[in-house]
Design an enzyme around this catalytic site. Structure first.
Site, PDB file in Angstrom:
ATOM      1  N   HIS A 109       0.830  -1.212   0.000  1.00 54.39           N
ATOM      2  CA  HIS A 109       0.000   0.000   0.000  1.00 54.39           C
ATOM      3  C   HIS A 109       0.862   1.259   0.000  1.00 54.39           C
ATOM      4  O   HIS A 109       2.028   1.232   0.393  1.00 54.39           O
ATOM      5  CB  HIS A 109      -0.931   0.019   1.217  1.00 54.39           C
ATOM      6  CG  HIS A 109      -0.201   0.149   2.523  1.00 54.39           C
ATOM      7  ND1 HIS A 109       0.393  -0.920   3.160  1.00 54.39           N
ATOM      8  CD2 HIS A 109       0.067   1.225   3.298  1.00 54.39           C
ATOM      9  CE1 HIS A 109       0.981  -0.513   4.266  1.00 54.39           C
ATOM     10  NE2 HIS A 109       0.814   0.797   4.378  1.00 54.39           N
TER      11      HIS A 109
ATOM     12  N   ASP B 219       0.533   5.033   1.704  1.00 48.85           N
ATOM     13  CA  ASP B 219      -0.262   5.515   2.837  1.00 48.85           C
ATOM     14  C   ASP B 219      -1.320   6.537   2.408  1.00 48.85           C
ATOM     15  O   ASP B 219      -1.029   7.485   1.664  1.00 48.85           O
ATOM     16  CB  ASP B 219       0.652   6.141   3.902  1.00 48.85           C
ATOM     17  CG  ASP B 219       1.491   5.083   4.613  1.00 48.85           C
ATOM     18  OD1 ASP B 219       1.072   3.912   4.647  1.00 48.85           O
ATOM     19  OD2 ASP B 219       2.569   5.444   5.126  1.00 48.85           O
TER      20      ASP B 219
ATOM     21  N   HIS C 101       4.649   0.281   0.166  1.00 49.89           N
ATOM     22  CA  HIS C 101       5.419  -0.522   1.118  1.00 49.89           C
ATOM     23  C   HIS C 101       4.579  -1.654   1.684  1.00 49.89           C
ATOM     24  O   HIS C 101       3.352  -1.684   1.525  1.00 49.89           O
ATOM     25  CB  HIS C 101       6.019   0.357   2.228  1.00 49.89           C
ATOM     26  CG  HIS C 101       5.015   1.210   2.934  1.00 49.89           C
ATOM     27  ND1 HIS C 101       4.645   2.458   2.468  1.00 49.89           N
ATOM     28  CD2 HIS C 101       4.289   1.003   4.057  1.00 49.89           C
ATOM     29  CE1 HIS C 101       3.749   2.976   3.284  1.00 49.89           C
ATOM     30  NE2 HIS C 101       3.502   2.114   4.259  1.00 49.89           N
TER      31      HIS C 101
ATOM     32  N   ARG D 259       4.862   6.431  13.535  1.00 41.76           N
ATOM     33  CA  ARG D 259       4.949   7.083  12.217  1.00 41.76           C
ATOM     34  C   ARG D 259       4.459   8.521  12.294  1.00 41.76           C
ATOM     35  O   ARG D 259       3.408   8.785  12.867  1.00 41.76           O
ATOM     36  CB  ARG D 259       4.114   6.325  11.183  1.00 41.76           C
ATOM     37  CG  ARG D 259       4.323   6.858   9.761  1.00 41.76           C
ATOM     38  CD  ARG D 259       3.441   6.132   8.757  1.00 41.76           C
ATOM     39  NE  ARG D 259       2.163   6.790   8.608  1.00 41.76           N
ATOM     40  CZ  ARG D 259       1.040   6.187   8.203  1.00 41.76           C
ATOM     41  NH1 ARG D 259       1.029   4.906   7.920  1.00 41.76           N
ATOM     42  NH2 ARG D 259      -0.068   6.873   8.084  1.00 41.76           N
TER      43      ARG D 259
HETATM   44  O1  LIG Z   1       5.194  -1.314  10.382  1.00 46.92           O
HETATM   45  C1  LIG Z   1       5.784  -1.103   9.328  1.00 46.92           C
HETATM   46  O2  LIG Z   1       6.879  -1.549   9.060  1.00 46.92           O
HETATM   47  C2  LIG Z   1       5.142  -0.239   8.288  1.00 46.92           C
HETATM   48  C3  LIG Z   1       3.763   0.082   8.667  1.00 46.92           C
HETATM   49  C4  LIG Z   1       3.122   0.991   7.666  1.00 46.92           C
HETATM   50  O3  LIG Z   1       2.502   0.565   6.745  1.00 46.92           O
HETATM   51  C5  LIG Z   1       3.332   2.426   7.822  1.00 46.92           C
HETATM   52  O4  LIG Z   1       3.992   2.858   8.761  1.00 46.92           O
HETATM   53  O5  LIG Z   1       2.825   3.168   6.981  1.00 46.92           O
HETATM   54 FE   LIG Z   2       1.861   2.184   5.513  1.00 43.19          FE
END
Ligand SMILES: O=C(O)CCC(=O)C(=O)O
Ligand SMILES: [Fe+2]
Length: 301
Positions: free
Chosen positions: A114, A116, A271, A286
């Protein structure tokens, strides 16, 4: 390790003590950057250099930074205004820093390619992810893929076919009530979000607003259908493009250590958080930087 001459700004910025060291991880995407302490305020020169490196490598990794959520937020703020996520919980007193904690949320669907927040009209420009607690079993890597490398590798015929197409992106595809509407409070937040964010249309091929490069801009997490073609064609095209976009040739995999930071350009990448460690716990924070409205090759800025 390569040292980019571009980044030796000791004469232009005498207050920058260290030139940055940049180690490229693959031709398409990813570089490790050393020589910067992200817990400290950035000079404008350093900020511009990091922005340029981000444009070039699409995801940057900084080892063992151990920044607090406030410092992580302040670092991200150098690159734009910050996003507040409608669903995920956040660090107390730092609403811009969301908490991705496997003990608190069912995050299995981050193991789905995906980009974000493409369910918004103006999806985020970039994001800064910090590893807080990693599974004691190892695992929990994250993989990023380059939408520009994926686009470049398509045949000319397919590029022409998709260059003018648009697609729908829908919040509910990755946030079903079965996982995000389990309590009354969750369901209230979910309903509010869904009502405020009906499906949006984005170009299938996005022009990067700073580099001018074309990138594939559909993702399995949120893209539901291609507009103005019949549903069979939409499904066939999307299934090919989802598969193509995430080939190992266009991707980089990061094996986290606690305190590491990843900083990615969310406009032209997607990602995948590898789900190979449950029931061990993993906690990430994040901070997400606001972006602009995507446009396609025929639309101009
Ligand atoms: O937990 C992760 O490594 C990535 C999670 C994710 O999709 C994000 O932080 O946007
Ligand atoms: Fe993500």
């Amino acid at each position: 390790m390569a040292v980019s001459p571009l980044l030796d700004h000791s004469s232009a910025f005498p207050h920058v003590a260290n030139a940055l060291h940049v180690e490229r991880l693959s031709p398409a995407i990813g570089a490790v950057v050393e020589g910067v302490d992200l817990s400290q305020p950035l000079t404008l020169g350093l900020r511009d250099d990091l922005n340029e490196l981000l444009l070039r490598h699409q995801v940057l990794f900084f080892r063992k930074q151990n920044v607090s959520p406030v410092q992580q937020r302040d670092f991200a703020r150098n690159f734009g205004e910050l996003h507040r996520h409608p669903i995920f919980p956040f660090v107390p007193d730092v609403p811009e820093a969301i908490v991705l904690d496997t003990a608190k949320n069912d995050l299995r669907d981050n193991a789905l390619w995906h980009t974000d927040v493409t369910f918004e009209q103006e999806p985020p420009k970039a994001a800064v992810l910090a590893a807080r607690l990693l599974p004691e079993t190892g695992g929990g890597d994250t993989i990023w893929a380059s939408g520009t490398a994926a686009y470049d590798a398509l045949s000319d015929g397919l590029k022409t076919r998709i260059d003018l197409l648009t697609a729908q992106h829908d919040f509910t595809k990755s946030f079903p009530t079965s996982r995000f509407g389990r309590t009354e409070e969750e369901l209230r937040k979910w309903t509010e979000t869904r009502n405020a964010r009906p499906p949006v249309t984005h170009p299938v091929v996005r022009v990067h607003p700073e580099t001018g490069k074309n990138a594939l801009f559909v993702n399995e997490g949120f893209t539901t259908e291609i507009n103005d073609v019949d549903s069979g064609e939409s499904q066939a095209l999307l299934s090919y493009l989802f598969h193509h976009a995430t080939k190992p040739e266009f991707s980089v995999r990061w094996r986290w250590e606690e305190g590491d930071i990843a900083f990615w350009d969310n406009r032209i990448t997607q990602h995948y958080a590898v789900d190979d460690y449950r029931p061990a716990r993993r906690v990430m924070n994040r901070v997400t930087i606001l972006g602009d409205r995507p446009f396609g090759p025929s639309q101009g800025g």
